[in-house]
Structure formats: structure tokens, C-alpha cells
Design an enzyme around this catalytic site. Structure first.
Site, PDB file in Angstrom:
ATOM      1  CB  CYS A 108     -23.609 -70.620 -47.378  1.00  0.00           C
ATOM      2  SG  CYS A 108     -22.782 -69.047 -47.022  1.00  0.00           S
TER       3      CYS A 108
ATOM      4  CG  HIS B  49     -25.339 -67.579 -52.074  1.00  0.00           C
ATOM      5  ND1 HIS B  49     -25.879 -68.684 -51.460  1.00  0.00           N
ATOM      6  CD2 HIS B  49     -24.235 -67.261 -51.346  1.00  0.00           C
ATOM      7  CE1 HIS B  49     -25.142 -69.014 -50.412  1.00  0.00           C
ATOM      8  NE2 HIS B  49     -24.129 -68.160 -50.327  1.00  0.00           N
ATOM      9  CD  GLU B  50     -21.259 -65.412 -53.245  1.00  0.00           C
ATOM     10  OE1 GLU B  50     -20.750 -64.741 -52.314  1.00  0.00           O
ATOM     11  OE2 GLU B  50     -21.394 -66.638 -53.176  1.00  0.00           O
TER      12      GLU B  50
ATOM     13  CG  HIS C 269     -22.842 -63.699 -48.460  1.00  0.00           C
ATOM     14  ND1 HIS C 269     -22.908 -64.120 -47.147  1.00  0.00           N
ATOM     15  CD2 HIS C 269     -22.683 -64.824 -49.206  1.00  0.00           C
ATOM     16  CE1 HIS C 269     -22.808 -65.439 -47.100  1.00  0.00           C
ATOM     17  NE2 HIS C 269     -22.672 -65.893 -48.328  1.00  0.00           N
TER      18      HIS C 269
END
Length: 247
Positions: A141, A183-184, A187
Site C-alpha cells: 500500500c 483494496h481501494e 480505503h
């Protein structure tokens, strides 16, 4: 690849003048450069992003372009707005891919994700992504600079949300593109990949190259470092009211 346009179009509501001007000032300050990437420990990374409803108006295209430059310069394959200090549910992704990569790293053309969400999707063989459809690989990351860890993620997901113009998105992604999107999106939920990782797998980038770069298969690392593979993600277990929600 085509340029995602129009940006900030008719699909959005009225801008928020105060937020629009603040982001415009931030972008004016960097000019043709890149934005600093926020590192773990900053509260913005642990605060769920506000849904994007058009708050930035005509500034959205500029933000997207600077985020794209920042992602490329890092270098990375995804960047969420909270990673540059902006708590809105916007992210950019792009990966050239690697055809022979066993992680199913197919190309992911540049795109903007607005208010994205994902859920496990069944594959053509009928395997439900929530059960047997996980793949475990090392993952890093840009906001946890210098480190990677093994994360078991859904191999196949249904992505929903909107594009930069406000048009609906509903599609299925597989392999590495599915991992990038997860993953995004995490966030934007105030989560880091470490929340889903096998903590005993945590390794510096230097040691990843030294010990585990011969193959993306994490099993040698699991044997040597003493962590299991294939168990359910503890951050996705339903612990009742107030606890992490399953996906």
C-alpha cells in the site's frame, strides 16, 4: 485507452463551495506536480469517506488528473482520495497487467471509481467467492510505505458504484483487478490492507525481494514465517452490532 469524460457532469448535484475551493487551492499549490501521499496513522485514512454527490463540481477533473499523476509517480496501481487527504469516495485505478502472471494480473485500463462497493461473485464454475473463491498473495500500500503482507481476498467480485460522470457501474472483475478494486474500496471505508492481512507475513520490501521474490506463491513464506493460508478474513466476520460487517 480512452479518456474518461465528461467529468463532473450532469449526473451530480450542486457543488459544496467551501470544499470545492479548498480542494482547488490544494491543486493550485501542486501545479503540474503530485500530491503527498498520506501515511498510516493519519486519521483521514481511518475515517469512512463521504459519498461523492458532486461536491467538487468543475474541480473533479483536475483532482482526478493529479491523482492519476500521483499514482503513476509513486508508482502504484490505485489511489483513493483519502490517501491524498481528501475524505471523498473517489479513487483511481490502472494496471498494465502481466499476461503470464499466476496472480491473474490482467490489464486494468485507467478508470475512476466513485462511491464503489463490492461483493463476492460466483465464478463460471459456480464457486461462490464468499466461500471457496479466495486468493492469497502479498500486497502493499502506498500509505504503508516499505512493507507488504499476505492478504486473502475474493478472487472474483461484483463491483458497483458510479463512474466520474455519475453513470452507474455494475460489473464483475476477476484476479488482480478484483484485488485492486477491493483494496481501494477498503480505503474509502476507512480500512487499510493490514486490517485483512496475516500479520505474521508482514515483511519489508527489501526482505520480500531477498526471501520471497522467486514466486508470488505465498506458501513458502507461510511455512517459514508461521501463518495460515485460506482462513476467513477476521475483519469480515460479523461480530454483532457495531462490529465489522461481512462482505
Amino acid at each position: 485507452m480512452t479518456d474518461p469524460s465528461p467529468l463532473g457532469g450532469a449526473g451530480w448535484g450542486a457543488p459544496d463551495p467551501e470544499l470545492r475551493d479548498a480542494v482547488a487551492a490544494l491543486l493550485d499549490a501542486v501545479g503540474d506536480g503530485v500530491l503527498p501521499i498520506v501515511q498510516a496513522g493519519d486519521p483521514v485514512l481511518r475515517t469512512p469517506a463521504a459519498p461523492y454527490t458532486g461536491q467538487l463540481g468543475d474541480v473533479l477533473p483536475r483532482l482526478v488528473e493529479v491523482m492519476r499523476r500521483t499514482m503513476h509517480a509513486a508508482p502504484g496501481v490505485g489511489l483513493a482520495a483519502p490517501q491524498v487527504g481528501i475524505g471523498l469516495a473517489v479513487a483511481v485505478v490502472e494496471d498494465r497487467g502481466a499476461p503470464d502472471d499466476p496472480r491473474e494480473r490482467t490489464a486494468l485500463p485507467f478508470r475512476v471509481l466513485v462511491n464503489p462497493d463490492y461483493a463476492p461473485a460466483a465464478g463460471p464454475d459456480g464457486v461462490d467467492g464468499a466461500d471457496g473463491g479466495r486468493a492469497a498473495f502479498f500486497e502493499g500500500c502506498l500509505s504503508v510505505h516499505g512493507w507488504q503482507a499476505v492478504v486473502a481476498r475474493h478472487r472474483r467480485v461484483r463491483l458497483t458504484g458510479q463512474d466520474a460522470a455519475g453513470a452507474p457501474v455494475d460489473e464483475v472483475l476477476t484476479g488482480w483487478p478484483a484485488r485492486i478494486v477491493q483494496h481501494e474500496t477498503d480505503h474509502l471505508r476507512g480500512e487499510l490492507y493490514l486490517d485483512h492481512a496475516e500479520t505474521r507475513s508482514l515483511t519489508s520490501n527489501d526482505n520480500l525481494v531477498r526471501y520471497w521474490s522467486a514466486s508470488p506463491d505465498p506458501r513458502p513464506a507461510a511455512d517459514a514465517l508461521g501463518f495460515p493460508l485460506g482462513r476467513p478474513d477476521p475483519a469480515q466476520v460479523n461480530h454483532g452490532p457495531g462490529g465489522p460487517r461481512p462482505r
